[in-house]
Enzyme design. Structure first.
Site, PDB file in Angstrom:
ATOM      1  N   ASN A  10      -7.199 -16.756  -1.555  1.00 17.04           N
ATOM      2  CA  ASN A  10      -6.913 -15.337  -1.401  1.00 17.04           C
ATOM      3  C   ASN A  10      -5.952 -15.184  -0.224  1.00 17.04           C
ATOM      4  O   ASN A  10      -6.350 -15.331   0.928  1.00 17.04           O
ATOM      5  CB  ASN A  10      -8.243 -14.609  -1.127  1.00 17.04           C
ATOM      6  N   LYS A  17      -7.252 -17.001   2.900  1.00 18.05           N
ATOM      7  CA  LYS A  17      -8.703 -17.165   2.917  1.00 18.05           C
ATOM      8  C   LYS A  17      -9.070 -18.056   1.734  1.00 18.05           C
ATOM      9  O   LYS A  17      -8.396 -18.007   0.696  1.00 18.05           O
ATOM     10  CB  LYS A  17      -9.408 -15.815   2.772  1.00 18.05           C
ATOM     11  N   ARG A  91      -6.462 -15.094  -6.153  1.00 19.67           N
ATOM     12  CA  ARG A  91      -6.397 -13.632  -6.143  1.00 19.67           C
ATOM     13  C   ARG A  91      -4.920 -13.236  -6.272  1.00 19.67           C
ATOM     14  O   ARG A  91      -4.077 -13.685  -5.499  1.00 19.67           O
ATOM     15  CB  ARG A  91      -6.964 -13.067  -4.857  1.00 19.67           C
ATOM     16  N   HIS A 179      -6.764  -3.149  -5.298  1.00 18.45           N
ATOM     17  CA  HIS A 179      -8.157  -3.378  -4.875  1.00 18.45           C
ATOM     18  C   HIS A 179      -9.085  -3.520  -6.079  1.00 18.45           C
ATOM     19  O   HIS A 179     -10.300  -3.289  -5.978  1.00 18.45           O
ATOM     20  CB  HIS A 179      -8.680  -2.242  -3.968  1.00 18.45           C
ATOM     21  N   ASN A 205      -8.141  -2.173   5.916  1.00 16.56           N
ATOM     22  CA  ASN A 205      -6.822  -2.014   6.517  1.00 16.56           C
ATOM     23  C   ASN A 205      -5.879  -1.367   5.501  1.00 16.56           C
ATOM     24  O   ASN A 205      -5.045  -0.540   5.840  1.00 16.56           O
ATOM     25  CB  ASN A 205      -6.328  -3.377   6.993  1.00 16.56           C
ATOM     26  N   GLY A 206      -6.031  -1.757   4.235  1.00 15.19           N
ATOM     27  CA  GLY A 206      -5.445  -0.993   3.127  1.00 15.19           C
ATOM     28  C   GLY A 206      -6.574  -0.144   2.558  1.00 15.19           C
ATOM     29  O   GLY A 206      -7.706  -0.625   2.464  1.00 15.19           O
ATOM     30  N   ARG A 235       0.337   1.988   6.557  1.00 21.35           N
ATOM     31  CA  ARG A 235       1.112   2.510   5.418  1.00 21.35           C
ATOM     32  C   ARG A 235       0.938   4.022   5.308  1.00 21.35           C
ATOM     33  O   ARG A 235      -0.133   4.553   5.602  1.00 21.35           O
ATOM     34  CB  ARG A 235       0.643   1.870   4.108  1.00 21.35           C
ATOM     35  N   ASP A 284      -6.042  -0.489  13.795  1.00 24.29           N
ATOM     36  CA  ASP A 284      -7.426  -0.970  13.704  1.00 24.29           C
ATOM     37  C   ASP A 284      -8.390   0.155  14.098  1.00 24.29           C
ATOM     38  O   ASP A 284      -8.297   0.709  15.196  1.00 24.29           O
ATOM     39  CB  ASP A 284      -7.588  -2.172  14.641  1.00 24.29           C
ATOM     40  N   ARG A 286     -11.385   0.173  15.009  1.00 22.75           N
ATOM     41  CA  ARG A 286     -12.200  -0.035  16.219  1.00 22.75           C
ATOM     42  C   ARG A 286     -11.443   0.411  17.472  1.00 22.75           C
ATOM     43  O   ARG A 286     -12.006   1.073  18.346  1.00 22.75           O
ATOM     44  CB  ARG A 286     -12.600  -1.511  16.344  1.00 22.75           C
ATOM     45  N   GLY A 332     -13.790  -2.841   5.204  1.00 18.24           N
ATOM     46  CA  GLY A 332     -14.153  -2.966   6.618  1.00 18.24           C
ATOM     47  C   GLY A 332     -14.540  -1.657   7.275  1.00 18.24           C
ATOM     48  O   GLY A 332     -15.520  -1.586   8.025  1.00 18.24           O
ATOM     49  N   GLU A 335     -17.707  -0.025   5.283  1.00 15.78           N
ATOM     50  CA  GLU A 335     -18.987  -0.692   5.557  1.00 15.78           C
ATOM     51  C   GLU A 335     -19.453  -0.492   6.993  1.00 15.78           C
ATOM     52  O   GLU A 335     -20.644  -0.426   7.252  1.00 15.78           O
ATOM     53  CB  GLU A 335     -18.838  -2.205   5.352  1.00 15.78           C
ATOM     54  N   GLU A 384     -15.531  -9.994  -3.637  1.00 18.51           N
ATOM     55  CA  GLU A 384     -14.321 -10.307  -4.409  1.00 18.51           C
ATOM     56  C   GLU A 384     -14.282 -11.769  -4.848  1.00 18.51           C
ATOM     57  O   GLU A 384     -13.924 -12.065  -5.993  1.00 18.51           O
ATOM     58  CB  GLU A 384     -13.085  -9.962  -3.571  1.00 18.51           C
TER      59      GLU A 384
HETATM   60  P1  AMP Z   1     -10.669  -4.924   5.846  1.00 21.93           P
HETATM   61  O1  AMP Z   1      -9.202  -4.793   5.523  1.00 21.93           O
HETATM   62  O2  AMP Z   1     -11.564  -4.559   4.715  1.00 21.93           O
HETATM   63  O3  AMP Z   1     -11.022  -6.250   6.476  1.00 21.93           O
HETATM   64  O4  AMP Z   1     -10.973  -3.824   6.986  1.00 21.93           O
HETATM   65  C1  AMP Z   1     -10.296  -3.811   8.225  1.00 21.93           C
HETATM   66  C2  AMP Z   1     -10.614  -2.491   8.937  1.00 21.93           C
HETATM   67  O5  AMP Z   1     -12.042  -2.396   9.120  1.00 21.93           O
HETATM   68  C3  AMP Z   1      -9.994  -2.361  10.331  1.00 21.93           C
HETATM   69  O6  AMP Z   1      -9.448  -1.054  10.495  1.00 21.93           O
HETATM   70  C4  AMP Z   1     -11.184  -2.513  11.241  1.00 21.93           C
HETATM   71  O7  AMP Z   1     -11.037  -1.787  12.414  1.00 21.93           O
HETATM   72  C5  AMP Z   1     -12.300  -1.921  10.423  1.00 21.93           C
HETATM   73  N1  AMP Z   1     -13.566  -2.424  10.937  1.00 21.93           N
HETATM   74  C6  AMP Z   1     -14.072  -3.675  10.840  1.00 21.93           C
HETATM   75  N2  AMP Z   1     -15.251  -3.757  11.511  1.00 21.93           N
HETATM   76  C7  AMP Z   1     -15.480  -2.538  12.044  1.00 21.93           C
HETATM   77  C8  AMP Z   1     -16.530  -1.969  12.844  1.00 21.93           C
HETATM   78  N3  AMP Z   1     -17.564  -2.707  13.245  1.00 21.93           N
HETATM   79  N4  AMP Z   1     -16.441  -0.656  13.157  1.00 21.93           N
HETATM   80  C9  AMP Z   1     -15.396   0.083  12.777  1.00 21.93           C
HETATM   81  N5  AMP Z   1     -14.377  -0.381  12.029  1.00 21.93           N
HETATM   82  C10 AMP Z   1     -14.413  -1.674  11.663  1.00 21.93           C
END
Ligand code: AMP
Length: 398
Positions: A10, A17, A91, A179, A205-206, A235, A284, A286, A332, A335, A384
């Site tokens: 992936n 990954k 993927r 997705h 992130n997306g 984006r 991000d 966070r 991300g 969840e 996935e």
């Molecule tokens: P993904 O592309 O599914 O890996 O998600 C990435 C996004 O998830 C980024 O914006 C991260 O900041 C957010 N994210 C991951 N862990 C956390 C967390 N513990 N609290 C808030 N956002 C998070």
């Protein structure tokens, strides 16, 4: 069918990954997973951990490009104690208008997927590179392309057909949706009680969102490319097309070469916009939550815009589904970001979406809606890789 080791690859713009599953008789056991992150940097990360989470490899090599990155993965696969893969699932974000089914990879198929790489410019170039390398390095193993667009094959024409002149439609310009493997894995996990009227918000992130009726996708927010739909990390998401024309004209003043100007525009809409563009701080979530806590108004606006967009989309999908049984958050942000879930749902009571603040505050809680909420709201991590393994096993049996 006897138990088979299936490798999943992936790749993204800056990472590869991978995971190895033992698959057979309905059982799927992950033997290990790993990643090379930070492709294009001097300080990459290369790690592999086994099913118990024990780190088998933990390195910080320089990873100047994708060839070094994939060599790390291939060397580790050739030298590790785990069984050699019997099949590989790749993927594949988008196969364009001609590659719509998950299928065995041949050199001709790779060329076809590559000819539509502009549809997913962050993902397809590295994916086709890895497909070619995998065929070269593992010549006796069947490789399969598992498509994100496959789940969206049930979209009705009213959703796929874009309001543009037919000459562009003939070139493959349409809504594909992305997705898809994540969405498919959510429906899979809800079986056998898949709700009739389901909305899944994949917020990573997306970010994208889909309306799913009786397990089949009827609408999804991303369209021709993963740039469309909801505002995401860097984006734009959907935007008045006039904005793009305006920016392109401005760029043309200093960049007369049309292809170069288009590339600059692509960088603006894919890499400099979204949460990053509005906050001028980070893509991000966070970082943005930390900045909001410290009183940063731009970070607040970026996150408000994100949640506002998603709430509007949920509203339109409730209309399209003519009601709603379940809303699922995944990805991300979906969840992990408790505050985003609360902010998105805070104004949706009239649609029957009522969160329970206590449940929503518990990390890992499956159901976060209130007891009396007409709509069940759940958090479900996407699976996935497992989905890709499932497709590979099915295709091997055909
Ligand atoms: P993904 O592309 O599914 O890996 O998600 C990435 C996004 O998830 C980024 O914006 C991260 O900041 C957010 N994210 C991951 N862990 C956390 C967390 N513990 N609290 C808030 N956002 C998070």
């Amino acid at each position: 069918m006897p138990s088979l080791p299936v490798l999943v690859l992936n790749s993204g713009s800056s990472s590869i990954k991978f995971s190895l599953y033992e698959a057979g008789n309905g059982e799927r056991t992950r033997l290990f997973e790993g990643a090379v992150d930070g492709i294009g940097t001097d300080l990459g990360k290369f790690w592999i951990k086994d099913a118990n989470g024990k780190k088998l490899v933990d390195q910080t090599p320089a990873v100047p490009g994708r060839s070094v990155a994939f060599k790390l993965v291939a060397d580790a696969l050739h030298s590790c104690d785990f069984p050699a893969p019997a099949a590989i699932g790749h993927r594949t974000v988008c196969g364009g208008p001609t590659v719509r089914e998950n299928q065995r990879i041949t050199p001709a198929l790779i060329d076809e997927i590559e000819s539509y790489q502009d549809l997913a410019p962050l993902h397809t170039p590295i994916a086709v590179y890895i497909m070619r390398e995998a065929l070269r390095l593992f010549p006796s193993i069947p490789n399969f392309a598992i498509l994100d667009t496959y789940f969206h094959r049930t979209l009705p024409e009213v959703a796929t057909h874009l309001p543009i002149p037919s000459e562009y439609v003939a070139m493959g310009v349409r809504r594909y949706g992305y997705h898809g493997i994540s969405y498919e894995s959510i429906v899979y996990q809800l079986q056998p009680d898949v709700p009739g009227k389901l909305i899944v918000a994949h917020l990573g992130n997306g970010a994208s969102i889909s309306a799913i009726r009786n397990g089949l996708c009827i609408d999804t927010s991303m369209a021709l490319t993963p740039t469309g739909g909801i505002i995401s990390g860097s984006r734009t998401g959907d935007i008045d097309p006039g904005v793009l024309i305006f920016i392109l004209k401005k760029l043309a003043e200093t960049t007369p070469d049309a292809a170069e100007a288009a590339e600059k525009l692509e960088t603006v809409v894919n890499k400099k916009s979204g949460l990053l563009g509005v906050s001028e701080l980070s893509n991000d979530m966070r970082d943005l939550r930390e900045a909001i806590a410290a009183g940063n108004a731009k970070a607040r606006l970026a996150v408000d815009k994100f949640c506002w967009t998603i709430a509007r989309w949920i509203g339109s999908y409730v209309a399209e589904l003519n009601g709603l049984d379940m809303l699922v958050f995944t990805g991300g942000i979906g969840e992990n970001d408790i505050a985003s879930r609360a902010e998105i749902c805070s104004g949706l009571g009239a649609l029957g979406i009522v969160l329970d603040a206590k449940r929503n505050n518990v990390r890992g809680a499956a159901v976060i809606s209130a007891e009396n909420s007409p709509v069940t709201v759940r958090v479900i991590p996407p699976l996935e890789d497992l989905m890709i393994v499932d497709h590979v096993v099915r295709l091997l049996g055909e």
